[in-house]
Design a protein around this motif. Sequence first.
Motif, PDB file in Angstrom:
ATOM      1  N   PHE A 332     -28.151   5.093  -7.970  1.00  0.00           N
ATOM      2  CA  PHE A 332     -29.073   5.856  -8.806  1.00  0.00           C
ATOM      3  C   PHE A 332     -29.306   5.265 -10.274  1.00  0.00           C
ATOM      4  N   ARG A 333     -28.854   5.543 -11.302  1.00  0.00           N
ATOM      5  CA  ARG A 333     -29.203   5.158 -12.741  1.00  0.00           C
ATOM      6  C   ARG A 333     -28.331   4.141 -13.192  1.00  0.00           C
ATOM      7  N   ASN A 334     -27.303   3.716 -12.005  1.00  0.00           N
ATOM      8  CA  ASN A 334     -26.015   2.713 -12.694  1.00  0.00           C
ATOM      9  C   ASN A 334     -25.913   1.518 -11.727  1.00  0.00           C
ATOM     10  N   GLY A 335     -27.156   1.027 -11.160  1.00  0.00           N
ATOM     11  CA  GLY A 335     -26.948  -0.155 -10.289  1.00  0.00           C
ATOM     12  C   GLY A 335     -26.656  -1.354 -10.833  1.00  0.00           C
ATOM     13  N   ILE A 336     -27.240  -1.528 -12.057  1.00  0.00           N
ATOM     14  CA  ILE A 336     -26.719  -2.991 -12.798  1.00  0.00           C
ATOM     15  C   ILE A 336     -25.457  -2.853 -13.329  1.00  0.00           C
ATOM     16  N   LEU A 337     -25.101  -1.590 -13.787  1.00  0.00           N
ATOM     17  CA  LEU A 337     -23.740  -1.628 -14.408  1.00  0.00           C
ATOM     18  C   LEU A 337     -22.677  -1.634 -13.494  1.00  0.00           C
ATOM     19  N   LEU A 338     -22.921  -1.108 -12.262  1.00  0.00           N
ATOM     20  CA  LEU A 338     -21.877  -1.070 -11.209  1.00  0.00           C
ATOM     21  C   LEU A 338     -21.767  -2.389 -10.372  1.00  0.00           C
ATOM     22  N   ALA A 339     -22.816  -3.057 -10.524  1.00  0.00           N
ATOM     23  CA  ALA A 339     -23.019  -4.381  -9.395  1.00  0.00           C
ATOM     24  C   ALA A 339     -21.434  -5.069  -9.613  1.00  0.00           C
ATOM     25  N   PRO A 340     -21.163  -5.534 -10.491  1.00  0.00           N
ATOM     26  CA  PRO A 340     -19.851  -6.198 -10.531  1.00  0.00           C
ATOM     27  C   PRO A 340     -18.585  -5.579  -9.804  1.00  0.00           C
ATOM     28  N   LEU A 341     -18.407  -4.263 -10.105  1.00  0.00           N
ATOM     29  CA  LEU A 341     -17.393  -3.626  -9.576  1.00  0.00           C
ATOM     30  C   LEU A 341     -17.976  -3.403  -8.047  1.00  0.00           C
ATOM     31  N   THR A 342     -19.068  -3.174  -7.854  1.00  0.00           N
ATOM     32  CA  THR A 342     -19.551  -3.018  -6.106  1.00  0.00           C
ATOM     33  C   THR A 342     -19.256  -4.204  -5.500  1.00  0.00           C
ATOM     34  N   ALA A 343     -19.454  -5.442  -6.051  1.00  0.00           N
ATOM     35  CA  ALA A 343     -19.458  -6.755  -5.431  1.00  0.00           C
ATOM     36  C   ALA A 343     -17.864  -6.845  -5.079  1.00  0.00           C
ATOM     37  N   GLN A 344     -17.024  -6.612  -5.943  1.00  0.00           N
ATOM     38  CA  GLN A 344     -15.613  -7.103  -5.969  1.00  0.00           C
ATOM     39  C   GLN A 344     -14.876  -6.196  -5.114  1.00  0.00           C
ATOM     40  N   THR A 345     -15.174  -4.639  -5.305  1.00  0.00           N
ATOM     41  CA  THR A 345     -14.419  -3.745  -4.336  1.00  0.00           C
ATOM     42  C   THR A 345     -14.944  -3.867  -2.875  1.00  0.00           C
ATOM     43  N   ILE A 346     -16.252  -4.006  -2.763  1.00  0.00           N
ATOM     44  CA  ILE A 346     -16.754  -4.001  -1.438  1.00  0.00           C
ATOM     45  C   ILE A 346     -16.426  -5.264  -0.590  1.00  0.00           C
ATOM     46  N   SER A 347     -16.372  -6.524  -1.284  1.00  0.00           N
ATOM     47  CA  SER A 347     -16.021  -7.803  -0.729  1.00  0.00           C
ATOM     48  C   SER A 347     -14.526  -7.580  -0.573  1.00  0.00           C
ATOM     49  N   GLN A 348     -13.865  -6.963  -1.426  1.00  0.00           N
ATOM     50  CA  GLN A 348     -12.192  -6.852  -1.246  1.00  0.00           C
ATOM     51  C   GLN A 348     -12.109  -6.029  -0.086  1.00  0.00           C
ATOM     52  N   LEU A 349     -12.827  -4.904   0.306  1.00  0.00           N
ATOM     53  CA  LEU A 349     -12.733  -4.270   1.394  1.00  0.00           C
ATOM     54  C   LEU A 349     -12.674  -5.004   2.904  1.00  0.00           C
ATOM     55  N   ILE A 350     -13.671  -5.714   2.644  1.00  0.00           N
ATOM     56  CA  ILE A 350     -14.242  -6.291   3.992  1.00  0.00           C
ATOM     57  C   ILE A 350     -12.969  -7.679   4.153  1.00  0.00           C
TER      58      ILE A 350
END
Length: 371
Positions: A332-350
Amino acid sequence: MIVIIGGGICGLGIGWRLACAGCAVTIFERGAAGQAATWAAAGMLAPYAEVKPGEEQLSRLLIEGHRRWPDFVRDLEAAAGYSVDYRTEGALLVALDQDDAAQLKFKYDFQRSIGLELVWLSGYEARQREPHLARTVTAAVVSSHDHQVDNRKVAQALREAFCRAGGVLREHTDVQAILIEHECVCGVQLANETVAADAVVLAAGAWSRNILGLPSLLRPPVRPVKGQMLAVQMPPEAPLLNHVLLTPDAYLVPRTDGRLLIGATVEEMGFDTQLTAGGVFELLRGAWAALPGVYDLPIVEMWTGLRPGSRDGAPILGRTGVQGLIMATGHFRNGILLAPLTAQTISQLILTGTTDDIIAPFGLARFRDER
Ligand code: GLY
């Protein structure tokens, strides 16, 4: 082989982290990478200024997302070889009349009650920090931990870093369906090709719900939410504004090259991306009320973007009921803000199979009981 559907900031970020870890990763992007919501955004990294009562759980995620930006910038700038204009002047929230001031005070009291270090300013004190603010600015709050970044430079840098790390980027390539067999993901279907995969990450932003092949319970409840924006040009050597400015009707983000971004409307218009006179007028009126000098500046660009809005406004992150199918959408309105966290947590999950506690409340399963 890992497939990521969507080459926005989140898809590119996840792909970059996985490619750096030695995985074979292909990103499929329906248009050009980083040119949809990522390109349209303003790059505000302002979770402290935007905290609201009732959104405590999301705020914790946003603040943790913000905390991860400096390391992400360091790694990304090293990989790409250029600056992405991460700026730390802070954000200023302004009130233009007594009603605004009462609302600002209510929010400020709440923000202080949960331990945020914001500072209340009189109109006079606000103008000492930003001399071009209108005389009608009666009060302000300064949030010095809120930052901003040039999202377009970040997207460009991620694209380069991902490809240099060995990732494969296939642009202008639509994924028509996700292929599932015996409750395990096994690949994706393109127009004339089937691609096998051990894991598929759905990071297709506002288009995430349109990919076929998912059982109805696994189609993420994500819709496009239109935002109109424009940019005016300030003299770079004498900018009208240095902080990110949040006014009751618009936000303003000054860039290092003198561009001043003014955003954004929030409209439920499906996939419509037309600029409207009313949308641009309201943004200019809102910006001018707080920063009258905007009146004389040339308009250099106007655009629209489609935010991926989930049903509860929070992102959808993590595993699904299908083995190997992972969501990274609905920011939603937080894609840029959450990009590093998303990259880190989703890559870690995989890579490790572990779901970070910080994203655990944001899985798709939270919508199950609503359907
Ligand atoms: N994050 C700013 C916006 O969605 O307009």
